[in-house]
Design a protein around this motif. Structure first.
Motif: not given
Lengths: 474, 332
Positions: A205-210, A273-278, B65-69, B74-81
């Motif tokens: 029920g999903s696409m893939t990745g971001t 998703l403002m701070q997500a890699p999109v 969550s599973q991404y670093i913003r 502060g939580i040790g963002a060694d690598r942004l997503a």
């Protein structure tokens, strides 16, 4: 439509009405009644599940190793029961009364409406049980597995068919604004639901990745935007002029509000998703359109409030009026809040924490839920031919839910600010947890008020439909 | 003239406006976002994939969550997503809440036995946690879930795991050699400069109270209420947590322990369930909990010992055994 054709249709309709009265088919508004009563019962279950989840925030060892009461499953069941069992069902019930009433006709097929109502409730029940058993696709608002998606989609399509055919066989030429919103909601959702659930990929029920995140948040936001919102706005457009006993303020504002809703709401999912890699351009569109959302929201609200202006006293006398009016206030609050926390510099504090949970509760329950309950109280006497069993109980329910929800919203918002600011200040998530306990405990207390409101409401509605004083036919 | 809403306008207008709005923000990104893996992306094994399914079924994504913003320094963002980290993920599990910590870089941060204890009873290793117990999943699913946890972070997680395993045999061998040998081994892993280092914070009542608070939130689950390593988590950990009381006869140069405690609280004992705390505890809290452990469990407090140097303006001289060492300097 030519004049002769119209007369033909009216005659056909009259024949059908006569036939219906003689036949043993379901009486008029059975489907609306079924949706409203089942919605009231689901609200008890849904809020109780929310209460259990809230309790687990404060006392995580209270319930140990009961798989179906584990937080991750309770949250999913709570969300789906409240969103689809209570809210969507109640509002569809309201729509299935309002559309024929506004078009001076009857529902195209009451039998189909009742069948859809049972199918809908079966889907919600099976959905709640399966997510409690761990069968979920783990995409927010799109958790239900594929076979249940099929049932839900089928229900939407059948309701859409029933609505459109009712519109086609109408006797009132003009379509009142509520009808646009009701038909629009189900029309859009019949597309949003299969698209958002990525139903052509039955297994995941999903696409893939971001890309999947973009599809999901398009969907998650438009369950609110293109299902709950237009249904609730349609209901408010029906109830407010009637309670106010005043004509609708502006036709032009209605037109602007309706079309901008469809155009703008569809765009803003990515503000989750403002701070997500999109891609940045998507975030820009989502951010700007989150502010443009104030157009469809405030054209509607100005229209409704100007209609009510000068007639306030009529609202305070009835629980239905109060519920719907409070719903419009929440609509203003939730949409202003929504626009501002789509800004990156606000969201760096409010994202990922209880602030968002508070926002979601006033959107689903404060705005759409309050209007749904109010509209149900407003139309119930017409739907079942009986007076409301107890207006004081409806009043009590209003205050329990109104105060409970405000309290919960404030507790969650403060808790969210504590979390967000602590994280921004460099604290780890774990170290902030003890700071959250007090607000989580407050939420449990306010949840009890809301459950009490749900119980009072369901009791009142069940008594109304079964034992309310009969209204003599005019 | 009034704009008329006819059924045709409503339905066809509704369809047109939806697709006009939907296409650019959902269809277009689907085709323009590149589907390339990032430099740390790693394909999941069958067991890791099975664990991911458990993660989905249990709704873990609603709290983790599973991404670093960008703002997560502060939580040790060694690598942004990066988008490529989620290559082929179906469904995505980015999450929308962070009630529990972000897990995108969880792989290799803790050992498998720590995860076992944590899934059986989260409060056994993290006393303030509000996560549900997952004992009901059974051994097999917990194992799969652990494998999935250890895969998060891709190639970098694999490197961290490899390092844990490299040291783990030595850690176990030292534990099995006996309590005194174990402590000698642990002493030797600390850089020489840290060993003859007394706790520079005086073990005042205030310091010990702060230390007690930290101990209760971070240490008590494994090391236990009396510091003998028999905390709630001990039944799942191997090697178990250190029994502090055995340090008394193994002090460095028969008197120092503050620097060694600090070093291990900061960095953890890699290869064992003892995690690092440098992201969660500031310097003073680590020194305070070191004082607490030294005073109550080891029964040996080195915080008044030479070398003392010049004290900070914060420490004022006082009376009693825990008063700052500056007392003697001033009275001279």
């Amino acid at each position: 439509m030519s004049a002769e054709k119209r007369v033909d249709l009216e005659e056909k309709l009259d024949r059908e009405l006569d036939r219906d009265l003689q036949s043993d088919g379901p009486p008029p508004y059975s489907a609306a009644k079924g949706f409203i009563v089942s919605g009231a019962i689901w609200l008890i279950v849904g809020t109780t599940w929310g209460f259990i989840g809230a309790l687990e925030y404060v006392a995580p060892d209270l319930i140990q190793n009961v798989s179906w009461l584990s937080f991750g499953r309770v949250r999913t069941a709570h969300l789906n029961i409240v969103a689809f069992g209570f809210l969507t069902a109640t509002l569809i019930g309201v729509a299935l009364y309002c559309i024929p009433a506004l078009l001076r006709t009857k529902l195209f097929s009451e039998r189909l409406g009742v069948a859809t109502m049972w199918a809908w409730n079966a889907a919600v029940l099976v959905g709640a049980v399966t997510v409690s058993m761990g069968y979920t696709q783990a995409r927010e608002y799109a958790e239900l597995e594929w076979p249940i998606d099929v049932a839900v989609l089928l229900a939407f399509v059948l309701i859409l068919y029933n609505m459109i055919m009712t519109v086609v066989f109408r006797r009132e030429k003009n379509l009142y604004v509520s009808v646009w919103y009701f038909v629009g909601a189900i029309l859009w959702t019949s597309m949003v639901y299969p698209l958002g659930n990525v139903m052509w990929h039955p297994k995941t029920g999903s696409m893939t990745g971001t890309v999947d995140a973009i599809w999901l948040w398009f969907y998650g936001h438009n369950v609110i935007g293109l299902l709950f919102t237009p249904l609730a706005v349609g209901a408010a457009y029906y109830v407010i002029p009637r309670v106010a006993r005043a004509p609708l303020y502006s036709h032009t504002l209605s037109i602007i509000g309706f079309w901008t809703l469809g155009l703008i709401y569809t765009h803003i999912g990515t503000h989750h998703l403002m701070q997500a890699p999109v891609p940045l351009w998507l975030k820009v569109i989502a951010g700007i359109d989150s502010f443009l959302m104030l157009i469809p929201v405030f054209t509607v609200l100005v229209n409704l409030w100007m209609t009510a202006r000068g007639h306030w006293v009529n609202f305070f006398g009835t629980a239905a009026g109060k519920f719907v009016f409070a719903g419009t206030i929440w609509y203003a609050v939730v949409c202003i809040q929504g626009a501002f926390h789509s800004l990156n510099f606000v969201q760096r504090v409010t994202h990922f924490n209880n602030w968002v949970v508070g926002h979601a509760h006033i959107a689903v329950f404060g705005f759409a839920g309050m209007i749904a309950i109010g509209a149900a109280y407003h139309i119930l006497p017409k739907v079942c031919g009986r007076k409301i069993w107890s207006p004081p109980l409806a009043n009590l329910q209003y205050w329990l839910i109104f105060l409970g929800l405000w309290g919960m919203f404030i507790a969650l918002t403060i808790g969210g600010l504590v979390q967000g600011n602590s994280w921004l200040n460099g604290e780890s998530v774990y170290r902030v947890l003890p700071q959250l306990t007090m607000y989580s405990a407050l939420r449990v207390m306010f949840a009890i008020m809301i459950i009490a409101g749900a119980l009072v409401g369901a009791y009142n509605i069940l008594m109304t439909v079964s034992r309310g004083e009969r209204i003599e036919a005019a | 003239m009034r704009a008329r809403m006819t059924p045709a306008v409503l339905i066809f207008g509704g369809l047109i406006i939806f697709w006009v709005a939907f296409t650019p923000v959902v269809i277009v990104p689907t085709y323009v976002i590149p589907d390339d893996p990032s430099e740390t992306w790693d394909a999941r094994t069958e067991l890791e994939q099975r664990g991911r399914e458990v993660y989905i079924a249990e709704g873990c994504t609603y709290c983790h969550s599973q991404y670093i913003r960008p703002q997560d320094w502060g939580i040790g963002a060694d690598r942004l997503a990066k988008a490529g980290d989620y290559h082929q993920d179906a469904p995505h599990l980015l999450g929308s809440q962070r009630t529990g910590p972000d897990l995108s870089q969880e792989g290799g941060q803790h050992t498998n036995d720590w995860h076992l204890a944590h899934f059986m009873n989260p409060r056994s290793v993290r006393p303030d946690s509000i996560m549900p117990r997952f004992e009901y999943l059974g051994e097999e699913d917990i194992g799969a879930l652990t494998a999935y946890m250890q895969s998060l972070g891709g190639v970098e997680a694999d490197l961290r795991m490899a390092y844990q395993y490299k040291v783990r045999d030595d850690v176990i061998a030292a534990y099995e050699a006996g309590p005194d040998e174990n402590i000698q081994y642990l002493h030797e892993q600390v850089p020489p400069g840290w060993r003859p280092l007394p706790n520079p914070y005086p073990a005042t009542d205030a310091s010990l109270s702060r230390g007690e608070k930290v101990y209760q939130s971070f240490c008590i689950g494994c090391h236990g209420p009396v510091g003998d390593g028999m905390g709630q988590a001990s039944e799942w950990l191997y090697p178990p947590a250190l029994n502090f009381t055995t340090i008394r006869r193994n002090l460095w140069e028969d008197k120092y322990i503050g620097g060694i405690l600090y070093y291990y609280i900061m960095n953890g004992v890699t290869g064992s369930a003892m995690p690092y705390f440098k992201h969660e505890l500031e310097s003073e809290k680590i020194w305070d909990v070191s004082n607490y452990v030294a005073k109550y469990f080891i029964d040996w407090d080195d915080s008044n010992m030479e070398p003392v140097g010049v004290h900070s303006a914060r420490e004022t001289p006082g009376e009693g055994e825990n008063s700052p060492p500056a007392r003697e300097v001033i009275s001279e």
